[in-house]
Design a protein around this motif. Structure first.
Motif, PDB file in Angstrom:
ATOM      1  N   GLY A   1      95.549 -25.522 -45.222  1.00 28.76           N
ATOM      2  CA  GLY A   1      95.304 -24.760 -46.444  1.00 28.76           C
ATOM      3  C   GLY A   1      95.381 -23.259 -46.217  1.00 28.76           C
ATOM      4  N   TYR A   2      94.836 -22.789 -45.103  1.00 30.89           N
ATOM      5  CA  TYR A   2      94.920 -21.358 -44.792  1.00 30.89           C
ATOM      6  C   TYR A   2      96.357 -20.950 -44.489  1.00 30.89           C
ATOM      7  CZ  TYR A   2      89.845 -21.148 -44.643  1.00 30.89           C
ATOM      8  OH  TYR A   2      88.509 -21.181 -44.986  1.00 30.89           O
ATOM      9  N   ALA A   3      97.125 -21.838 -43.869  1.00 33.31           N
ATOM     10  CA  ALA A   3      98.541 -21.551 -43.633  1.00 33.31           C
ATOM     11  C   ALA A   3      99.286 -21.428 -44.964  1.00 33.31           C
ATOM     12  CB  ALA A   3      99.155 -22.651 -42.763  1.00 33.31           C
ATOM     13  N   TRP A   4      98.937 -22.317 -45.921  1.00 33.70           N
ATOM     14  CA  TRP A   4      99.525 -22.204 -47.252  1.00 33.70           C
ATOM     15  C   TRP A   4      99.163 -20.872 -47.900  1.00 33.70           C
ATOM     16  CZ3 TRP A   4     102.958 -24.643 -50.287  1.00 33.70           C
ATOM     17  CH2 TRP A   4     103.428 -25.894 -49.868  1.00 33.70           C
ATOM     18  N   ALA A   5      97.937 -20.437 -47.731  1.00 33.53           N
ATOM     19  CA  ALA A   5      97.504 -19.158 -48.313  1.00 33.53           C
ATOM     20  C   ALA A   5      98.317 -18.000 -47.758  1.00 33.53           C
ATOM     21  CB  ALA A   5      96.014 -18.948 -48.040  1.00 33.53           C
ATOM     22  N   LEU A   6      98.487 -17.981 -46.425  1.00 32.48           N
ATOM     23  CA  LEU A   6      99.254 -16.908 -45.800  1.00 32.48           C
ATOM     24  C   LEU A   6     100.718 -16.974 -46.212  1.00 32.48           C
ATOM     25  CD1 LEU A   6      99.231 -14.553 -43.812  1.00 32.48           C
ATOM     26  CD2 LEU A   6      99.648 -16.197 -41.961  1.00 32.48           C
ATOM     27  N   GLY A   7     101.295 -18.192 -46.235  1.00 33.33           N
ATOM     28  CA  GLY A   7     102.699 -18.335 -46.617  1.00 33.33           C
ATOM     29  C   GLY A   7     102.944 -17.960 -48.068  1.00 33.33           C
ATOM     30  N   ALA A   8     102.020 -18.346 -48.949  1.00 35.06           N
ATOM     31  CA  ALA A   8     102.186 -18.014 -50.369  1.00 35.06           C
ATOM     32  C   ALA A   8     102.129 -16.513 -50.580  1.00 35.06           C
ATOM     33  CB  ALA A   8     101.100 -18.707 -51.185  1.00 35.06           C
TER      34      ALA A   8
ATOM     35  N   ARG B   1      88.181 -24.654 -51.263  1.00 37.58           N
ATOM     36  CA  ARG B   1      87.682 -23.387 -51.770  1.00 37.58           C
ATOM     37  C   ARG B   1      87.941 -22.249 -50.782  1.00 37.58           C
ATOM     38  NH1 ARG B   1      81.973 -24.042 -54.274  1.00 37.58           N
ATOM     39  NH2 ARG B   1      83.304 -25.454 -55.485  1.00 37.58           N
ATOM     40  N   GLY B   2      87.796 -22.519 -49.488  1.00 40.80           N
ATOM     41  CA  GLY B   2      88.034 -21.480 -48.475  1.00 40.80           C
ATOM     42  C   GLY B   2      89.448 -20.937 -48.532  1.00 40.80           C
ATOM     43  N   PRO B   3      90.486 -21.795 -48.492  1.00 44.51           N
ATOM     44  CA  PRO B   3      91.853 -21.285 -48.605  1.00 44.51           C
ATOM     45  C   PRO B   3      92.113 -20.542 -49.910  1.00 44.51           C
ATOM     46  CG  PRO B   3      91.888 -23.493 -47.709  1.00 44.51           C
ATOM     47  CD  PRO B   3      90.475 -23.223 -48.112  1.00 44.51           C
ATOM     48  N   VAL B   4      91.455 -20.954 -51.004  1.00 41.55           N
ATOM     49  CA  VAL B   4      91.645 -20.256 -52.277  1.00 41.55           C
ATOM     50  C   VAL B   4      91.106 -18.833 -52.196  1.00 41.55           C
ATOM     51  CG1 VAL B   4      90.892 -20.177 -54.681  1.00 41.55           C
ATOM     52  CG2 VAL B   4      91.703 -22.314 -53.705  1.00 41.55           C
TER      53      VAL B   4
END
Length: 349
Positions: A4-11, A48-51
């Protein structure tokens, strides 16, 4: 969670790149919509954390690259602070809604599993109690007669009572063995002991072993002499074939023809047990192989389920067909492999 955090950084990186490429055509407020979309996507895939991470990263990137003065984190227009707050709020709301939907879906799945488990438990108790009631009654009656009658009962009658006790206790033992084997098959506690086997020899062994049970039927074995060897667990395939033969004998009238055949089709060895009895009732033939489903043929409903599990372990398939006119065919296929080459010394002999 790390994904999820990787998705956050990539987005964040993707939105920043898209904003820089479209910056000459889009106003900063429209570029903010790209970041808002990224927050929503992360909320759908992460927790919630990645958001929160995606919201903070998007706000920082948007502020640094697109909010005047660019290249700094200073904000001259307080309205952008509202934009930042909306990004974070939308992300948290979507995240909460997503987690709620997931929790409800998981709860529904758990309820479905519990309902199916309860159905199987009830079916097991009903089937086993039904199948044990008759042999227990026979054993109780015969043993009671032997205990009360003693020497007053004629020897032939005593022998018949003893034989009935043995026969019914054997049926109970086989029922318990089937339940235990089905449990082992489903739990993965059974390991295949594969070897190169002749299906003709397995069929001959099964017919010999079941000769007393097949005595009232006409059994025909049709096995071509050039059938290839199959790399299988011979004991398990013998049991599957025996279950099919017993099933045919149990549910057809005496003197019914039962034919055992095998042939090669499309790199598979297809084995068939055909009976020319009254046939199967109307309904889904696939349900015959489900546990505790009798399909109109009686019994605890485990013999065919065990067959399906054994064949599936070998990478094959099993099915039933209604024969033209009258009768039923149960067939299963086993994948064929190239046999090993004979050693040179063996060929020289």
């Amino acid at each position: 969670m790390k994904l999820g955090y990787a998705w956050a950084l990539g987005a964040t990186a993707a939105c920043t790149l898209a904003g820089l490429m479209l910056g000459t055509w889009l106003e900063p407020v429209n570029i903010a919509m790209l970041y808002l979309l990224a927050v929503v996507l992360v909320a759908l895939r992460g927790g919630r954390g990645p958001v929160v991470a995606a919201s903070v990263l998007n706000i920082a990137a948007y502020n640094f690259f697109f909010v005047p003065p660019r290249g700094t984190f200073h904000v001259d227009d307080p309205q952008y602070l509202v934009t930042f707050a909306m990004m974070l709020a939308v992300g948290l709301i979507v995240s909460w809604l997503t987690e709620t939907v997931r929790a409800r879906a998981q709860a529904q799945a758990d309820l479905a599993i519990q309902a199916e488990t309860e159905r199987i438990r009830n079916a097991l108790l009903s089937s086993i109690s039904h199948d044990l009631r008759t042999p227990l009654a026979v054993i109780a009656g015969a043993s009671s007669s032997l205990a009360e009658g003693g020497e007053r009962i004629a020897p032939p009658e005593r022998a018949a009572l003893a034989q009935s006790i043995f026969r019914e206790s054997q049926a109970m033992s086989e029922l318990v063995a089937k339940v235990l084997q089905m449990t082992r098959l489903e739990s993965g506690g059974l390991t295949l002991e594969r070897d190169w086997c002749s299906i003709s020899e397995i069929a001959a062994s099964v017919v010999r072993r079941l000769k007393p049970r097949l005595a009232d039927h006409l059994v025909m074995v049709d096995m071509p002499g050039d059938l290839p060897l199959a790399r299988v667990d011979g004991a398990l395939i013998e049991q599957a074939l025996g279950n099919l033969l017993e099933n045919a004998a149990r549910h057809t009238p005496p003197r019914t023809l039962v034919r055992l055949r095998a042939h090669v089709h499309a790199n598979e060895l297809v084995v068939s047990v055909e009976d020319f009895g009254p046939g199967l009732p109307e309904g889904d033939l696939e349900s015959l192989f489900e546990k505790f489903r009798h399909g109109g043929r009686g019994g605890v409903g485990l013999g065919l389920a065990i067959c399906r599990a054994i064949v599936a372990l070998h990478g094959g398939r099993i099915w039933a067909e209604r024969l033209p006119g009258v009768g039923t065919a149960f067939r299963f296929s086993l994948p064929l492999e190239a046999p090993p080459e004979m050693p040179a010394e063996a060929l020289a002999r």
